[in-house]
Design a protein around this motif. Structure first.
Motif, PDB file in Angstrom:
ATOM      1  N   GLY A  80       0.924  -1.284  -0.087  1.00 53.24           N
ATOM      2  CA  GLY A  80      -0.050  -0.136   0.081  1.00 53.24           C
ATOM      3  C   GLY A  80       0.909   1.128   0.230  1.00 53.24           C
ATOM      4  O   GLY A  80       0.177   2.347   0.342  1.00 53.24           O
ATOM      5  N   LYS A  81       2.164   1.052  -0.228  1.00 55.39           N
ATOM      6  CA  LYS A  81       3.122   2.298  -0.294  1.00 55.39           C
ATOM      7  C   LYS A  81       3.707   2.494  -1.579  1.00 55.39           C
ATOM      8  O   LYS A  81       3.971   1.431  -2.331  1.00 55.39           O
ATOM      9  CB  LYS A  81       4.242   2.031   0.835  1.00 55.39           C
ATOM     10  N   LYS A  82       3.979   3.720  -1.911  1.00 53.11           N
ATOM     11  CA  LYS A  82       4.539   4.018  -3.325  1.00 53.11           C
ATOM     12  C   LYS A  82       6.225   3.704  -3.181  1.00 53.11           C
ATOM     13  O   LYS A  82       6.717   3.868  -2.133  1.00 53.11           O
ATOM     14  CB  LYS A  82       4.522   5.480  -3.679  1.00 53.11           C
ATOM     15  N   ILE A  83       6.826   3.301  -4.186  1.00 53.79           N
ATOM     16  CA  ILE A  83       8.205   2.863  -4.071  1.00 53.79           C
ATOM     17  C   ILE A  83       8.702   3.666  -5.107  1.00 53.79           C
ATOM     18  O   ILE A  83       8.384   4.030  -6.228  1.00 53.79           O
ATOM     19  CB  ILE A  83       8.519   1.358  -4.700  1.00 53.79           C
ATOM     20  N   ASN A  84       9.919   4.491  -4.737  1.00 53.99           N
ATOM     21  CA  ASN A  84      10.400   5.224  -5.594  1.00 53.99           C
ATOM     22  C   ASN A  84      12.042   4.747  -5.554  1.00 53.99           C
ATOM     23  O   ASN A  84      12.877   4.911  -4.595  1.00 53.99           O
ATOM     24  CB  ASN A  84      10.534   6.707  -5.104  1.00 53.99           C
ATOM     25  N   LEU A  85      12.300   4.134  -6.949  1.00 48.86           N
ATOM     26  CA  LEU A  85      13.434   3.536  -6.975  1.00 48.86           C
ATOM     27  C   LEU A  85      14.580   5.123  -7.569  1.00 48.86           C
ATOM     28  O   LEU A  85      13.973   5.921  -8.301  1.00 48.86           O
ATOM     29  CB  LEU A  85      13.864   2.708  -8.028  1.00 48.86           C
ATOM     30  N   PRO A  86      16.000   5.043  -7.133  1.00 40.71           N
ATOM     31  CA  PRO A  86      16.740   5.998  -7.469  1.00 40.71           C
ATOM     32  C   PRO A  86      16.702   6.166  -9.176  1.00 40.71           C
ATOM     33  O   PRO A  86      16.551   5.166  -9.577  1.00 40.71           O
ATOM     34  CB  PRO A  86      18.031   5.538  -7.115  1.00 40.71           C
ATOM     35  N   LEU A  87      16.895   7.327  -9.554  1.00 39.27           N
ATOM     36  CA  LEU A  87      17.022   7.575 -11.062  1.00 39.27           C
ATOM     37  C   LEU A  87      17.933   6.644 -11.758  1.00 39.27           C
ATOM     38  O   LEU A  87      19.129   6.460 -11.270  1.00 39.27           O
ATOM     39  CB  LEU A  87      17.188   8.949 -11.522  1.00 39.27           C
ATOM     40  N   GLY A  88      17.537   5.938 -12.720  1.00 35.96           N
ATOM     41  CA  GLY A  88      18.328   5.121 -13.374  1.00 35.96           C
ATOM     42  C   GLY A  88      18.516   3.608 -13.023  1.00 35.96           C
ATOM     43  O   GLY A  88      19.071   2.667 -13.778  1.00 35.96           O
ATOM     44  N   LYS A  89      17.794   3.291 -12.195  1.00 37.52           N
ATOM     45  CA  LYS A  89      17.664   1.998 -11.329  1.00 37.52           C
ATOM     46  C   LYS A  89      16.217   1.210 -11.652  1.00 37.52           C
ATOM     47  O   LYS A  89      15.339   1.882 -12.057  1.00 37.52           O
ATOM     48  CB  LYS A  89      17.616   2.057  -9.779  1.00 37.52           C
ATOM     49  N   LYS A  90      16.492  -0.144 -11.839  1.00 33.15           N
ATOM     50  CA  LYS A  90      15.131  -0.882 -12.089  1.00 33.15           C
ATOM     51  C   LYS A  90      15.275  -2.144 -11.138  1.00 33.15           C
ATOM     52  O   LYS A  90      16.321  -2.303 -10.619  1.00 33.15           O
ATOM     53  CB  LYS A  90      15.255  -1.396 -13.498  1.00 33.15           C
ATOM     54  N   MET A  91      14.116  -2.573 -10.873  1.00 27.19           N
ATOM     55  CA  MET A  91      14.219  -3.685  -9.962  1.00 27.19           C
ATOM     56  C   MET A  91      13.894  -5.146 -10.696  1.00 27.19           C
ATOM     57  O   MET A  91      13.161  -5.100 -11.677  1.00 27.19           O
ATOM     58  CB  MET A  91      13.057  -3.598  -9.147  1.00 27.19           C
ATOM     59  N   VAL A  92      14.775  -6.114 -10.600  1.00 23.96           N
ATOM     60  CA  VAL A  92      14.588  -7.205 -11.425  1.00 23.96           C
ATOM     61  C   VAL A  92      14.244  -8.542 -10.207  1.00 23.96           C
ATOM     62  O   VAL A  92      14.940  -8.492  -9.311  1.00 23.96           O
ATOM     63  CB  VAL A  92      15.711  -7.775 -12.017  1.00 23.96           C
ATOM     64  N   VAL A  93      13.225  -9.261 -10.354  1.00 21.52           N
ATOM     65  CA  VAL A  93      13.028 -10.410  -9.569  1.00 21.52           C
ATOM     66  C   VAL A  93      13.004 -11.648 -10.470  1.00 21.52           C
ATOM     67  O   VAL A  93      12.396 -11.650 -11.479  1.00 21.52           O
ATOM     68  CB  VAL A  93      11.598 -10.220  -9.114  1.00 21.52           C
ATOM     69  N   ARG A  94      13.735 -12.628 -10.089  1.00 20.60           N
ATOM     70  CA  ARG A  94      13.988 -13.960 -10.515  1.00 20.60           C
ATOM     71  C   ARG A  94      13.515 -15.039  -9.751  1.00 20.60           C
ATOM     72  O   ARG A  94      13.656 -15.106  -8.611  1.00 20.60           O
ATOM     73  CB  ARG A  94      15.410 -14.102 -10.774  1.00 20.60           C
ATOM     74  N   ASP A  95      12.896 -16.054 -10.256  1.00 20.56           N
ATOM     75  CA  ASP A  95      12.501 -16.913  -9.591  1.00 20.56           C
ATOM     76  C   ASP A  95      13.542 -18.239  -9.335  1.00 20.56           C
ATOM     77  O   ASP A  95      14.098 -18.635 -10.450  1.00 20.56           O
ATOM     78  CB  ASP A  95      11.235 -17.855 -10.268  1.00 20.56           C
ATOM     79  N   GLN A  96      13.869 -18.229  -7.933  1.00 22.28           N
ATOM     80  CA  GLN A  96      15.117 -19.122  -7.823  1.00 22.28           C
ATOM     81  C   GLN A  96      14.435 -20.274  -6.917  1.00 22.28           C
ATOM     82  O   GLN A  96      15.274 -20.640  -6.034  1.00 22.28           O
ATOM     83  CB  GLN A  96      15.940 -18.380  -6.930  1.00 22.28           C
ATOM     84  N   THR A  97      13.355 -20.826  -7.113  1.00 24.01           N
ATOM     85  CA  THR A  97      12.747 -21.805  -6.336  1.00 24.01           C
ATOM     86  C   THR A  97      12.960 -23.271  -6.750  1.00 24.01           C
ATOM     87  O   THR A  97      12.591 -24.239  -6.007  1.00 24.01           O
ATOM     88  CB  THR A  97      11.181 -21.649  -6.453  1.00 24.01           C
ATOM     89  N   ASP A  98      13.614 -23.395  -7.731  1.00 21.53           N
ATOM     90  CA  ASP A  98      13.965 -24.739  -8.381  1.00 21.53           C
ATOM     91  C   ASP A  98      15.130 -25.520  -7.473  1.00 21.53           C
ATOM     92  O   ASP A  98      16.340 -24.881  -7.485  1.00 21.53           O
ATOM     93  CB  ASP A  98      14.438 -24.789  -9.824  1.00 21.53           C
ATOM     94  N   GLU A  99      14.766 -26.335  -6.521  1.00 15.38           N
ATOM     95  CA  GLU A  99      15.701 -26.586  -5.705  1.00 15.38           C
ATOM     96  C   GLU A  99      16.736 -27.739  -6.259  1.00 15.38           C
ATOM     97  O   GLU A  99      17.986 -28.201  -5.575  1.00 15.38           O
ATOM     98  CB  GLU A  99      14.795 -27.563  -4.668  1.00 15.38           C
TER      99      GLU A  99
END
Length: 105
Positions: free
Chosen positions: A40-59
């Motif tokens: 419920g909160k706004k996320i402000n990444l620094p200018l020029g940054k991006k967020m990457v999420v990778r699935d690492q659940t393969d055991e």
């Protein structure tokens, strides 16, 4: 051991992704929107940054994350960081114990 707000948020996001496939899918496709909807909160990444999420659940796979190289020559520590270093505190150790309390480090 007290956890930071960031550590608590990280744990909440991971737990939600483990429990809710639709959240996990959204998190991987649009992480900012998924996290904003969860918190419920706004996320402000620094200018020029991006967020990457990778699935690492393969055991059956061992994953290695290569972080950005730290420029120690031009690094300045704040008072809290200086105290942590002087006291032998380790955020990595704290995090590992947070996600796996039975771990011996």
């Amino acid at each position: 051991m007290e956890f930071t707000q960031d550590q608590k948020l990280y744990a909440e996001i991971v737990q939600k992704a483990w429990e809710d496939k639709s959240f996990k899918d959204e998190l991987m496709n649009n992480p900012i929107a998924a996290i904003e909807r969860l918190t419920g909160k706004k996320i402000n990444l620094p200018l020029g940054k991006k967020m990457v999420v990778r699935d690492q659940t393969d055991e059956s796979t061992v994953y290695i994350n290569i972080p950005a190289k730290v420029d120690f020559e031009n690094m300045e520590l704040n008072e809290e960081q200086l105290e942590a270093v002087a006291g032998g505190k380790s955020p990595i150790k704290d995090f590992l114990l947070f996600i796996c309390p039975t771990l011996t480090v």
